[in-house]
Design an enzyme around this catalytic site. Sequence first.
Site, PDB file in Angstrom:
ATOM      1  CB  ALA A  81      -1.213  -4.655  -2.689  1.00 52.73           C
TER       2      ALA A  81
ATOM      3  NE  ARG B 154      -5.921   6.558   6.300  1.00 50.07           N
ATOM      4  CZ  ARG B 154      -4.616   6.364   6.456  1.00 50.07           C
ATOM      5  NH1 ARG B 154      -4.138   7.565   7.005  1.00 50.07           N
ATOM      6  NH2 ARG B 154      -4.044   5.541   6.275  1.00 50.07           N
TER       7      ARG B 154
ATOM      8  CG  ASP C 118       0.322   3.449  -0.146  1.00 44.63           C
ATOM      9  OD1 ASP C 118       1.359   3.215   0.108  1.00 44.63           O
ATOM     10  OD2 ASP C 118      -0.504   3.300   0.875  1.00 44.63           O
TER      11      ASP C 118
ATOM     12  N   GLY D 134       5.181   6.330  11.197  1.00 47.45           N
ATOM     13  CA  GLY D 134       5.910   5.885  12.379  1.00 47.45           C
ATOM     14  C   GLY D 134       7.493   6.896  12.348  1.00 47.45           C
TER      15      GLY D 134
ATOM     16  CD  GLU E 198       3.648   2.636  13.161  1.00 46.89           C
ATOM     17  OE1 GLU E 198       3.024   3.356  12.336  1.00 46.89           O
ATOM     18  OE2 GLU E 198       4.861   1.979  12.790  1.00 46.89           O
TER      19      GLU E 198
ATOM     20  CG  ASN F  79       9.186   3.080   8.716  1.00 45.05           C
ATOM     21  OD1 ASN F  79       9.951   2.824   7.764  1.00 45.05           O
ATOM     22  ND2 ASN F  79       8.204   2.258   9.131  1.00 45.05           N
TER      23      ASN F  79
ATOM     24  CG  ASN G  53      -2.290   6.724   3.521  1.00 41.12           C
ATOM     25  OD1 ASN G  53      -2.179   5.638   3.248  1.00 41.12           O
ATOM     26  ND2 ASN G  53      -1.222   7.373   4.201  1.00 41.12           N
TER      27      ASN G  53
HETATM   28  C1  UD1 Z   1       3.134   1.776   7.936  1.00 42.83           C
HETATM   29  C2  UD1 Z   1       4.210   1.719   8.945  1.00 42.83           C
HETATM   30  C3  UD1 Z   1       4.884   3.151   9.374  1.00 42.83           C
HETATM   31  C4  UD1 Z   1       5.265   3.879   8.357  1.00 42.83           C
HETATM   32  C5  UD1 Z   1       4.041   3.922   7.193  1.00 42.83           C
HETATM   33  C6  UD1 Z   1       4.426   4.529   6.001  1.00 42.83           C
HETATM   34  C7  UD1 Z   1       3.858  -0.405  10.260  1.00 42.83           C
HETATM   35  C8  UD1 Z   1       3.240  -0.712  11.435  1.00 42.83           C
HETATM   36  N1  UD1 Z   1       3.803   1.157  10.308  1.00 42.83           N
HETATM   37  O1  UD1 Z   1       2.213   2.362   8.617  1.00 42.83           O
HETATM   38  O2  UD1 Z   1       5.878   2.942  10.421  1.00 42.83           O
HETATM   39  O3  UD1 Z   1       5.472   5.002   8.476  1.00 42.83           O
HETATM   40  O4  UD1 Z   1       3.594   2.808   6.924  1.00 42.83           O
HETATM   41  O5  UD1 Z   1       3.569   4.764   5.097  1.00 42.83           O
HETATM   42  O6  UD1 Z   1       3.967  -0.830   9.334  1.00 42.83           O
HETATM   43  N2  UD1 Z   1      -0.894  -3.677   4.438  1.00 42.83           N
HETATM   44  C9  UD1 Z   1      -0.974  -5.106   4.112  1.00 42.83           C
HETATM   45  N3  UD1 Z   1      -1.847  -5.857   5.040  1.00 42.83           N
HETATM   46  C10 UD1 Z   1      -2.044  -5.309   6.397  1.00 42.83           C
HETATM   47  C11 UD1 Z   1      -1.801  -3.858   6.596  1.00 42.83           C
HETATM   48  C12 UD1 Z   1      -1.178  -3.153   5.662  1.00 42.83           C
HETATM   49  O7  UD1 Z   1      -1.111  -5.471   3.154  1.00 42.83           O
HETATM   50  O8  UD1 Z   1      -2.566  -6.058   7.176  1.00 42.83           O
HETATM   51  C13 UD1 Z   1      -0.302  -2.954   3.450  1.00 42.83           C
HETATM   52  C14 UD1 Z   1      -1.199  -1.732   3.066  1.00 42.83           C
HETATM   53  O9  UD1 Z   1      -2.147  -2.101   2.093  1.00 42.83           O
HETATM   54  C15 UD1 Z   1      -0.340  -0.718   2.813  1.00 42.83           C
HETATM   55  C16 UD1 Z   1       0.826  -0.814   3.634  1.00 42.83           C
HETATM   56  O10 UD1 Z   1       0.833  -2.195   4.019  1.00 42.83           O
HETATM   57  O11 UD1 Z   1       0.132  -0.625   1.471  1.00 42.83           O
HETATM   58  C17 UD1 Z   1       0.902  -0.033   4.815  1.00 42.83           C
HETATM   59  O12 UD1 Z   1       0.052  -0.243   5.548  1.00 42.83           O
HETATM   60  P1  UD1 Z   1      -0.798   0.998   6.331  1.00 42.83           P
HETATM   61  O13 UD1 Z   1      -1.669   0.392   7.078  1.00 42.83           O
HETATM   62  O14 UD1 Z   1      -0.875   2.117   5.184  1.00 42.83           O
HETATM   63  O15 UD1 Z   1       0.578   1.316   7.452  1.00 42.83           O
HETATM   64  P2  UD1 Z   1       0.348   2.614   8.164  1.00 42.83           P
HETATM   65  O16 UD1 Z   1      -0.146   2.732   9.296  1.00 42.83           O
HETATM   66  O17 UD1 Z   1       0.640   3.749   7.068  1.00 42.83           O
HETATM   67 MG    MG Z   2      -0.133   3.875   4.877  1.00 40.43          MG
END
Ligand code: UD1
Ligand code: MG
Length: 452
Positions: free
Chosen positions: A9, A15, A102, A139, A154, A169, A226
């Site tokens: 989180a 977005r 989310d 992904g 990704e 994914n 998102n």
């Molecule tokens: C991620 C996955 C992707 C998958 C998708 C599904 C990775 C690299 N990719 O991509 O394969 O299809 O989720 O929704 O994992 N978050 C943190 N700290 C960070 C970055 C993210 O807590 O530094 C949390 C975000 O708040 C979110 C979740 O991790 O709840 C996913 O992060 P997000 O940046 O949305 O990843 P996606 O690019 O959607």
């Molecule tokens: Mg996401």
Amino acid sequence: VKIVPVILAAGKGTRMKSELPKLLHPIGGKPLIHHALDLALQLTAEKPIVVVGHQAKRVEAAVGERGHCVLQAEQLGTGHAVQQCQPVLEGKADLIVVWAADMPLLTVETLNQLITTQRHGRSPFTMLTVTAQDPRGFGRIVRDTTQQIIEIVEEADASPAQLAIRELNAGVYCFRAEWLWQNLANIPLSEKGEYYLTDLVAIAVHKKQRIASISVQTEAEAIGVNNRVQLAEAESHLRERINRYWQMEGVTIIDPASTYIDATVSIGNDTIILPNTHLQGNTRIGSHCRIGPNSILSNAHVSNRCKIFASVLEDARVEDNVQIGPFGHLRHGAHLAEGVYMGNFGEVKNSYLAPGVKLGHFSYIGDSTIGENTNIGAGTITCNFGADKKKHRTSIGANAYIGSDTLLIAPVSVGDQAMTGAGSIVTKNIPADSLAVGAPARVIRKSTPPNQ
Ligand code: UD1
Ligand code: MG
């Protein structure tokens, strides 16, 4: 086996273009983060770890005592987010279930299936995939000719051929804890400067370890919010799920598409909900009621066999066999006892109406107590706001008969069986069994209320 949930989180939620942190946006009457915490609670009694970062203070406040927050000061990716949990979790759990906060439609059945698959195999982890026509920026799952998962790519890094892959994914994983803690540090820095949790796939494959997977039954379960389009999409699926649940519990919903029931509401069987009805917050409705059309109930407690027709109830309580509407408005602290009838265009606030009170047309009753079977004539107003700018109470006894257009200047009381003439302006207390008329109202004789 000890299972600990890790809820991600910390992300920015860019977005959403919102001043409110993404995870505090509500759907079905609950912020997204509470959906995630409720899911964790269904899964295990272990407190979930919540990784917070962006607007951490506000997200932490919403988590409260329900989770243990770990700060990811800089958002360096999903792998880095999970790494922040290592100091608090290492050696303290057998399985770690990770998902993004989310995903409000994710179900405990799916998480349990993920865990079962993980427990019955030898894989270092099991992941959730979804096959969908709309790839949503997820992904892509790359498999070899033997159907083994060999890589998660990704969207930004995918080749045209990989972009065409429709197995995605979902971002939900069950890890063998020991393996996770040993391998997190091996995740390489991506070109974008992030540590991708998904790179654990390549790490496992490199060690010739097989990754297990299950796929979601319904595509909606994998919806990640998102942006606002996805927020509405998730809410619409959730609404459908909630409506279906109450229908299976014996509630008639005439038009599910225009019925909006929060996840926090409860409804008794054989109640009928008519179109354009919103049931919000801590609203509880009993059995055999008829609610709507065009009604809004927010934190309203409604007992059995009530009819609420085109009305608004907020922070109010009504007992059995109460009838309200059309165009009634109960505000905070309104309490209507059994059998009260409140017809057209009435407003009641912070007042108790005893059993059998009738209030047929155009009335405002505020800060009042009204005794049993009293009849409130059309246009009666309790003038509760004094020249001293304070609210004052009106008390009306039982079996009284308040004539049309009576103004009751509070503080004032009217005794049992008393009557007022049409257009009376009551500035002094009226004793029981007497009739008062005029402006200001004077007692002229003994009363003989017609409702006796
Ligand atoms: C991620 C996955 C992707 C998958 C998708 C599904 C990775 C690299 N990719 O991509 O394969 O299809 O989720 O929704 O994992 N978050 C943190 N700290 C960070 C970055 C993210 O807590 O530094 C949390 C975000 O708040 C979110 C979740 O991790 O709840 C996913 O992060 P997000 O940046 O949305 O990843 P996606 O690019 O959607
Ligand atoms: Mg996401």
